[in-house]
Design a protein around this motif. Sequence first.
Motif, PDB file in Angstrom:
ATOM      1  N   ASN A 252       0.862  -1.186   0.000  1.00  0.00           N
ATOM      2  CA  ASN A 252       0.000   0.000   0.000  1.00  0.00           C
ATOM      3  C   ASN A 252       0.895   1.232   0.000  1.00  0.00           C
ATOM      4  N   LYS A 253       0.937   1.918  -1.128  1.00  0.00           N
ATOM      5  CA  LYS A 253       1.848   3.050  -1.297  1.00  0.00           C
ATOM      6  C   LYS A 253       1.082   4.365  -1.130  1.00  0.00           C
ATOM      7  N   PHE A 254       1.637   5.231  -0.302  1.00  0.00           N
ATOM      8  CA  PHE A 254       1.017   6.522  -0.027  1.00  0.00           C
ATOM      9  C   PHE A 254       2.018   7.649  -0.255  1.00  0.00           C
ATOM     10  N   ALA A 255       1.522   8.787  -0.728  1.00  0.00           N
ATOM     11  CA  ALA A 255       2.292  10.019  -0.571  1.00  0.00           C
ATOM     12  C   ALA A 255       2.337  10.322   0.918  1.00  0.00           C
ATOM     13  N   VAL A 256       3.474  10.823   1.394  1.00  0.00           N
ATOM     14  CA  VAL A 256       3.657  11.038   2.829  1.00  0.00           C
ATOM     15  C   VAL A 256       2.536  11.904   3.405  1.00  0.00           C
ATOM     16  N   GLU A 257       2.204  13.005   2.710  1.00  0.00           N
ATOM     17  CA  GLU A 257       1.155  13.898   3.211  1.00  0.00           C
ATOM     18  C   GLU A 257      -0.210  13.205   3.223  1.00  0.00           C
ATOM     19  N   LYS A 261      -2.925  12.172   6.571  1.00  0.00           N
ATOM     20  CA  LYS A 261      -4.351  12.481   6.714  1.00  0.00           C
ATOM     21  C   LYS A 261      -5.115  11.325   7.353  1.00  0.00           C
ATOM     22  N   THR A 262      -4.587  10.097   7.238  1.00  0.00           N
ATOM     23  CA  THR A 262      -5.254   8.932   7.843  1.00  0.00           C
ATOM     24  C   THR A 262      -4.914   8.793   9.318  1.00  0.00           C
ATOM     25  N   THR A 263      -3.891   9.517   9.773  1.00  0.00           N
ATOM     26  CA  THR A 263      -3.457   9.441  11.171  1.00  0.00           C
ATOM     27  C   THR A 263      -3.317  10.863  11.718  1.00  0.00           C
ATOM     28  N   PRO A 264      -4.399  11.497  12.124  1.00  0.00           N
ATOM     29  CA  PRO A 264      -4.376  12.912  12.509  1.00  0.00           C
ATOM     30  C   PRO A 264      -3.374  13.263  13.601  1.00  0.00           C
ATOM     31  N   HIS A 265      -2.995  12.283  14.425  1.00  0.00           N
ATOM     32  CA  HIS A 265      -2.103  12.576  15.538  1.00  0.00           C
ATOM     33  C   HIS A 265      -0.645  12.269  15.221  1.00  0.00           C
ATOM     34  N   ILE A 266      -0.375  11.766  14.016  1.00  0.00           N
ATOM     35  CA  ILE A 266       1.004  11.499  13.605  1.00  0.00           C
ATOM     36  C   ILE A 266       1.270  12.221  12.296  1.00  0.00           C
ATOM     37  N   ASN A 267       2.166  13.161  12.314  1.00  0.00           N
ATOM     38  CA  ASN A 267       2.610  13.851  11.106  1.00  0.00           C
ATOM     39  C   ASN A 267       3.808  13.071  10.560  1.00  0.00           C
ATOM     40  N   TRP A 268       3.579  12.362   9.460  1.00  0.00           N
ATOM     41  CA  TRP A 268       4.625  11.467   8.977  1.00  0.00           C
ATOM     42  C   TRP A 268       5.795  12.217   8.347  1.00  0.00           C
ATOM     43  N   ARG A 269       5.586  13.413   7.872  1.00  0.00           N
ATOM     44  CA  ARG A 269       6.717  14.214   7.384  1.00  0.00           C
ATOM     45  C   ARG A 269       7.666  14.521   8.544  1.00  0.00           C
ATOM     46  N   GLN A 270       7.091  14.948   9.670  1.00  0.00           N
ATOM     47  CA  GLN A 270       7.901  15.231  10.852  1.00  0.00           C
ATOM     48  C   GLN A 270       8.519  13.941  11.404  1.00  0.00           C
ATOM     49  N   THR A 271       7.740  12.883  11.395  1.00  0.00           N
ATOM     50  CA  THR A 271       8.240  11.601  11.902  1.00  0.00           C
ATOM     51  C   THR A 271       9.421  11.107  11.077  1.00  0.00           C
ATOM     52  N   LEU A 272       9.310  11.165   9.742  1.00  0.00           N
ATOM     53  CA  LEU A 272      10.412  10.723   8.886  1.00  0.00           C
ATOM     54  C   LEU A 272      11.652  11.571   9.118  1.00  0.00           C
ATOM     55  N   ARG A 289      -4.911  -0.156   8.072  1.00  0.00           N
ATOM     56  CA  ARG A 289      -5.925  -0.091   9.134  1.00  0.00           C
ATOM     57  C   ARG A 289      -5.269  -0.152  10.507  1.00  0.00           C
ATOM     58  N   PHE A 290      -4.128  -0.828  10.606  1.00  0.00           N
ATOM     59  CA  PHE A 290      -3.418  -0.880  11.882  1.00  0.00           C
ATOM     60  C   PHE A 290      -3.041   0.521  12.343  1.00  0.00           C
ATOM     61  N   PHE A 291      -2.598   1.357  11.412  1.00  0.00           N
ATOM     62  CA  PHE A 291      -2.144   2.691  11.782  1.00  0.00           C
ATOM     63  C   PHE A 291      -3.309   3.604  12.164  1.00  0.00           C
ATOM     64  N   VAL A 292      -4.486   3.342  11.607  1.00  0.00           N
ATOM     65  CA  VAL A 292      -5.679   4.072  12.045  1.00  0.00           C
ATOM     66  C   VAL A 292      -5.964   3.734  13.504  1.00  0.00           C
ATOM     67  N   THR A 293      -5.855   2.443  13.833  1.00  0.00           N
ATOM     68  CA  THR A 293      -6.063   2.017  15.222  1.00  0.00           C
ATOM     69  C   THR A 293      -5.000   2.605  16.144  1.00  0.00           C
ATOM     70  N   ALA A 294      -3.738   2.535  15.731  1.00  0.00           N
ATOM     71  CA  ALA A 294      -2.653   3.071  16.561  1.00  0.00           C
ATOM     72  C   ALA A 294      -2.846   4.564  16.807  1.00  0.00           C
ATOM     73  N   ASP A 295      -3.262   5.272  15.768  1.00  0.00           N
ATOM     74  CA  ASP A 295      -3.479   6.710  15.907  1.00  0.00           C
ATOM     75  C   ASP A 295      -4.617   7.006  16.887  1.00  0.00           C
ATOM     76  N   SER A 296      -5.685   6.241  16.806  1.00  0.00           N
ATOM     77  CA  SER A 296      -6.808   6.473  17.721  1.00  0.00           C
ATOM     78  C   SER A 296      -6.408   6.162  19.156  1.00  0.00           C
ATOM     79  N   LEU A 297      -5.553   5.150  19.339  1.00  0.00           N
ATOM     80  CA  LEU A 297      -5.065   4.834  20.681  1.00  0.00           C
ATOM     81  C   LEU A 297      -4.240   5.980  21.245  1.00  0.00           C
ATOM     82  N   LEU A 298      -3.464   6.619  20.391  1.00  0.00           N
ATOM     83  CA  LEU A 298      -2.690   7.772  20.842  1.00  0.00           C
ATOM     84  C   LEU A 298      -3.604   8.857  21.399  1.00  0.00           C
TER      85      LEU A 298
END
Length: 678
Positions: A252-257, A261-272, A289-298
């Motif tokens: 599953n390939k995504f543009a970083v930005e 958007k699928t993980t509102p609490h994790i900015n992947w540009r900053q994370t990278l 879907r795992f990362f959606v769950t992880a983000d909601s847990l955060l």
Amino acid sequence: MRKYFIQAIVFTACSLVCALTHAQLGQNGFLDRANMDENVKPGDDFFTYANGTWLKNNPVPPKETRWGSFLQLRDFNINAVKNILEKAAADKNAPPGSVTRRVGDFYAAGMDSIAIEKAGYTPIQPDLQRITAINSLEDVLKEINYQRTHGIASPLYGFYVGQDRKNVEKMIPQLSQGGIGLSDKDYYLKDDKRSQDIRNAYRKYIITLFKLVGADEVQAENNANIIFRIEKSLAEAHYSRVQMRDAYLTYNKFAVEDFSKTTPHINWRQTLHELKAEGQDSILVNNPRFFVTADSLLNVTPISDWKVYLQWGVLRGAANYLSSPFVNAAFAYNQVITGQKVQTPRWQRISSLTDGYIGELLGQLYVKEYFKPEAKKRMEELVENLRKAFAIRIQRLDWMSDSTKQKALAKLAAFRPKIAYPDKWQNYDGFEISRQSFFKNIRNGDAWRYNDMVSRLGKPVDRERWGMTPPTVNAYYSATLNEIVFPAGILQFPFFDPNADDAINYGGIGAVIGHEMSHGFDDNGSKYDADGTLRNWWTEEDRKKFEAKADALAKQFDSYTVLDTLHVNGKFTLGENIGDLGGLNVAYEAFKMTKQGQSNEKIDGFTPDQRFFLSWAQVWRTNIRPEAAAQQIVTDPHAPAQYRTIGPIVNMDAWYEAFNVKEGDKLYKKPEDRIRIW
């Protein structure tokens, strides 16, 4: 070492040099009737027929979870490695920075139990204190990234750099599901007794480690509840191990930005940026879907709970490298998982760690002292013989169209073999090794690995890199590199001996070579083309025929019982089972091209064909503890040894003819029911 996108035939490390004498191995040195149980009909139970007396006389030693041919050889090999390491550690004249000095210092530091006991848990106190100071979600995320880049732990999810499977000349950041301490999601979710026992042992382990760093009983128990609650939520979002084998589902390939958007609490540009993966526009995710769950847990989990979770990651990652109370707690937990009776001796653990952290430094000393160059030359010949045999079998397939055959042959021709050891050694530049601090060496090594991994971004794919060290008895196929790799350690009996007859070598190492080649054409490897790209090269009709055959093989293995009602998982083990079936067929094809394969001359009372199949069977002779067998079914993509022995042969006409297996024998399958793939 972390290995990604490698399908491996998993063996236990052993040596190119073997301590077994010809007297121990049999009259001719390679088959010993005393190991067999000839009271058993080969058509009823070929595993016991070939190995029964050996199995009765060789119970699992207390320090092991299983015992077999590989483990016997490993014991000799680990002693050979120990001798190298002790010699290096004692060499006071070795220049600073030399291979000998660095290897010797790493081993000596690990063996300095007095210093390790004295240090207690002081090496991780700064980590625990740093986590205590966290007071915001931003701090939690920064700590997650800090732990990963400093080789401390891999909290919440997995991150690595690897080839883009649809653009194999490019290295790309990749995210994977993770964040759990138990080895499989089912251990959190199932309520069978074994799963409950493992959860209870895990809980006890958590409590013990927190008490060792100063928590009282109530706090430690509360911490265990917090950790299990977080990890269970993450486990519920995990794909199963069968799903994780699906190359398309997990691509599953995504543009970083866009992924941010699928993980509102994790900015992947900053994370990278914090993960040192600069300048990346895309990212691969195996389970979105795992990362959606992880983000909601955060978002919903209190910061205080995240602090406990992060401290647990530090404790769990460090336990085996701290003082004996921590090591003993880790072993007590592991005993429940594997059934191991006594702890592996320290020298053996440190020898394995040395190989794991600086294996290509140790490998240089190992190869220099023990490797015989003629073995490499003979192996190169065997690989080419197996390639020719595989090509013949592809051309003969009655279920595949000519257009798909041509592409299969092109892929086979493109296989790149690597044999024995790298042409260019890894020197681990920048990895600081101190004779005074074992724990610091471990941390430095893990941080070095991380930095080495992310340094591959923006560079050409390094096709000379090895995923295993020279002393390893193992082999692997990489789909994205389309390479088959055979470290020096596997070039030894029972796989290979330059003095053995062809039946022994083709039934041993020949089947291993064929197995790795067949991985390029198993249910997953067959999705990659000749240059390693995840791209379909099949006609629709041919793919359907292949999948029908693969499904039949999965059902065959589903029927095998391991413990009580516990069965082999045919879908989970399918890639390895196709590897074994294809590998043994290809090895037999190549064997029949040899002078011995075309004769009927008996050796020690066995025909050439009988010796071929007995060689295959003796490779797999293994006793295993019930706990380890149950764990294998859940976590290991290889079937248990007895079923690896019989699984392929019951589909091979030649085995029936060699041992006069008839209808009525327990292993008999009608010719029309025998599964023929490659």
